[in-house]
Design a protein around this motif. Structure first.
Motif, PDB file in Angstrom:
ATOM      1  N   ALA A 100      23.956  69.136  89.254  1.00 21.84           N
ATOM      2  CA  ALA A 100      23.518  69.243  90.650  1.00 21.84           C
ATOM      3  C   ALA A 100      24.595  68.765  91.625  1.00 21.84           C
ATOM      4  CB  ALA A 100      22.241  68.433  90.862  1.00 21.84           C
ATOM      5  N   PRO A 125      19.951  65.934  95.532  1.00 18.37           N
ATOM      6  CA  PRO A 125      19.021  65.933  94.393  1.00 18.37           C
ATOM      7  C   PRO A 125      19.021  64.579  93.674  1.00 18.37           C
ATOM      8  CG  PRO A 125      20.365  67.915  94.394  1.00 18.37           C
ATOM      9  CD  PRO A 125      20.943  67.009  95.437  1.00 18.37           C
ATOM     10  N   GLU A 129       8.062  67.839  89.802  1.00 21.08           N
ATOM     11  CA  GLU A 129       9.131  67.600  90.778  1.00 21.08           C
ATOM     12  C   GLU A 129       8.526  67.391  92.174  1.00 21.08           C
ATOM     13  OE1 GLU A 129      13.324  69.657  92.188  1.00 21.08           O
ATOM     14  OE2 GLU A 129      11.626  70.938  91.751  1.00 21.08           O
ATOM     15  N   ALA A 163      24.619  63.722  93.857  1.00 21.56           N
ATOM     16  CA  ALA A 163      23.325  63.586  93.180  1.00 21.56           C
ATOM     17  C   ALA A 163      23.144  62.116  92.823  1.00 21.56           C
ATOM     18  CB  ALA A 163      23.275  64.446  91.913  1.00 21.56           C
ATOM     19  N   SER A 195      15.200  66.258  96.588  1.00 17.30           N
ATOM     20  CA  SER A 195      14.220  66.569  95.538  1.00 17.30           C
ATOM     21  C   SER A 195      14.285  65.452  94.499  1.00 17.30           C
ATOM     22  CB  SER A 195      14.556  67.908  94.887  1.00 17.30           C
ATOM     23  OG  SER A 195      15.855  67.854  94.349  1.00 17.30           O
TER      24      SER A 195
END
Ligand SMILES: NC(=O)c1ccc[n+]([C@@H]2O[C@H](COP(=O)([O-])OP(=O)(O)OC[C@H]3O[C@@H](n4cnc5c(N)ncnc54)[C@H](OP(=O)(O)O)[C@@H]3O)[C@@H](O)[C@H]2O)c1
Length: 192
Positions: free
Chosen positions: A120, A84, A95, A60, A102
């Motif tokens: 995440a 993420p 988001e 992440a 994302s």
């Protein structure tokens, strides 16, 4: 154990972007020079190994809104890290999902962003992007490792990584050096 790590390509005079960063020039004037080692054809096998390791170890990302804003157009559908991403910003927004990535916009500070990113990332590392964000993590004692990809160029101006850190002494342990003709990859652990 999973770590909070920053990988930065930095000029020998300490800049991670050139002057006048903007949408037209995400890395500032002359700043793309810092990433030549990543995109060279052919790429030196030692540089390729470092790049592959970086992708493999990151689960992440926490990034600053400036890196996001100037990078978004350039990244297109993907990002440098297909994981993420948590964007620290003062402006709340929905988001955004882009291909494998994302972007969650976090307005309640570094600890919150880190908590979400850790959840995440699972058993992988959380990477930071952006000088301002990295400085905040360092000041808060939340950064575990630095990988400085030191490029033999003097940019003369731009965004410095190591400033706004206050007078505190920060001790680092050098844990690895990988050299190629284009770049020296220095890895450090932050001693706490
Ligand atoms: N050389 C490399 O390897 C490398 C890697 C990554 C990035 N870069 C470059 O670094 C430059 C960007 O770094 P930067 O230091 O200028 O900016 P940055 O760290 O990417 O972003 C700073 C911005 O993030 C938001 N922010 C940061 N902390 C926050 C907090 N705690 N709460 C709320 N919002 C927060 C604020 O934006 P708002 O107020 O707008 O919300 C702030 O102005 C770009 O040129 C990028 O291309 C270089």
């Amino acid at each position: 154990m999973e770590q909070v790590i920053v990988h930065m390509s930095m000029s020998l005079d300490g800049f991670v972007a050139g002057p006048n960063v903007g949408l037209e020039r995400p890395m500032g004037e002359g700043g793309e020079r810092l990433h030549e080692w990543l995109f060279a054809e052919p790429r030196d096998p030692r540089d390729a190994e470092v790049a592959a390791e970086m992708l493999a170890e990151i689960g992440a990302v926490v990034l600053g809104n400036r890196t996001f804003t100037v990078g978004e157009a350039q990244w297109g559908g993907a990002t440098p890290f297909p994981v993420p991403c948590f964007v620290l910003t003062h402006v709340a927004r929905e988001e955004l999902v882009k291909g494998p990535t994302s972007f969650t916009f976090v307005t309640d500070g570094v600890e919150s962003a880190l908590g979400q990113a850790r959840a995440a990332a699972g058993d992988k590392h959380v990477a930071l992007m952006g000088a301002d964000v990295t400085q905040q993590f360092l000041r808060a004692g939340l950064l575990d490792e630095l990988q400085i990809n030191l490029v033999p160029v003097l940019l003369g101006g731009g965004t410095r990584l190591f400033e706004h850190l206050g007078a505190d002494h920060v001790e680092l342990e050098q844990t690895r050096v990988i050299e190629s003709p284009r770049v020296t990859h220095l890895r450090f652990r932050v001693l706490k």
